[in-house]
Scaffold this active site. Structure first.
Site, mmCIF file in Angstrom:
data_model
loop_
_atom_site.group_PDB
_atom_site.id
_atom_site.type_symbol
_atom_site.label_atom_id
_atom_site.label_comp_id
_atom_site.label_asym_id
_atom_site.label_seq_id
_atom_site.Cartn_x
_atom_site.Cartn_y
_atom_site.Cartn_z
ATOM 1 C CB CYS A 27 -0.994 0.006 1.151
ATOM 2 S SG CYS A 27 -0.267 0.170 2.811
ATOM 3 C CG ASP B 114 -6.701 1.430 -0.995
ATOM 4 O OD1 ASP B 114 -5.546 1.225 -1.407
ATOM 5 O OD2 ASP B 114 -7.147 0.943 0.065
ATOM 6 C CG HIS C 104 -4.537 0.336 4.053
ATOM 7 N ND1 HIS C 104 -3.747 -0.286 3.112
ATOM 8 C CD2 HIS C 104 -5.592 0.870 3.362
ATOM 9 C CE1 HIS C 104 -4.297 -0.154 1.923
ATOM 10 N NE2 HIS C 104 -5.412 0.547 2.040
#
Length: 277
Positions: free
Chosen positions: A70, A124, A109
């Site tokens: 991420c 995302d 995250h």
């Protein structure tokens, strides 16, 4: 922050349409990015440092045709959107996927909030197998349909929750607020997930990628294929060579040096566990 080489990135994802700071461009970039650049944690799995500078991320994910997790994925995408002139805010979320309600999780995250013409979109490109392949309207409470699944965002007292629809109901992916995060925050988060012995990314090989209408995920020696409305297809890979072939064929990743020996150890451990059962 060092500017990104935008043309090199666009060549990497084979993006050929015109660019503008609008929803059409954002949607097209999310789609192409998630179908080209795989989610993967091979550096952390091999005990190698995961650097978050723009130069290192671009060299790895674009120049070397690798993937990342991420912090790398969304940092790269943020640089791209900034170069196009989009207004981007970096956020952090607490992952809830597979976590019992009573268990606390850190805000580990990275995700993005993009404002276009006064409308906020959750973006995302780095959440693995359930990565949204389209922008999601932050303040829309109805089900949001994307090319690879349905999502729903809820909000209570400034705390937001993203859920993904499975065959047996809704699965909460993560919770987040709109508190902006700095690069220094991600540096701390990244150090934990890439080095702590309890981190899933240190203990397991993980890769994920979208191919056409399917999602693929690799966890250690287990390959899964997901297609909307169908149960996942599971393939157990027999050895290190099969795992490396899987990385090449499904995720377009050239296995880095040292991975083969690590995979031999992994498959030996998996065999011992199978014998014990």
């Amino acid at each position: 922050m060092t500017p990104i080489d935008l043309q090199q990135y666009l060549q990497r994802i084979a993006f050929q349409q015109s660019l503008a700071p609008d929803l059409d461009t954002l949607s097209a970039l999310v789609q192409k990015h998630t179908q080209t650049i795989p989610f993967e944690n091979l550096d952390a799995y091999l005990g190698l440092p995961v650097e978050l500078s723009t130069e290192v991320i671009q060299h790895k994910l674009v120049g070397q045709s690798r993937g990342g997790y991420c912090y790398e994925q969304n940092a790269l995408f943020r640089s791209v959107l900034n170069a196009i002139g989009m207004q981007v805010t970096s956020l952090a979320a607490r992952v809830r996927w597979g976590v019992p309600e009573e268990v606390e999780t850190p805000a580990s995250h990275m995700l993005l909030l993009v404002n276009l013409a006064g409308v906020d979109y959750l973006v995302d490109v780095g959440f693995g197998v359930t990565t949204p392949t389209a922008p999601l309207q932050l303040n829309k409470r109805e089900v949001q349909v994307t090319p690879h699944g349905n999502y729903k965002i809820t909000e209570q007292a400034g705390s937001y929750e993203l859920a993904f629809q499975q065959a047996d109901g809704w699965l909460t992916l993560y919770r987040f607020t709109l508190q902006p995060q700095q690069n220094a925050d991600y540096k701390v988060f990244n150090w934990y997930v890439s080095t702590h012995p309890d981190s899933v990314f240190v203990k397991n090989l993980v890769a994920a990628k979208v191919i056409d209408e399917r999602r693929y995920t690799l966890r250690n020696n287990e390959l899964k294929c997901y297609r909307q409305g169908h149960p996942p297809q599971v393939t157990v890979l027999a050895g290190a060579e099969q795992i490396q072939t899987c990385l090449r064929d499904y995720f377009n990743i050239t296995p880095p040096a040292g991975l083969y020996n690590k995979l031999v150890q992994l498959t030996e451990e998996q065999a011992l566990l199978a014998d014990a059962c």
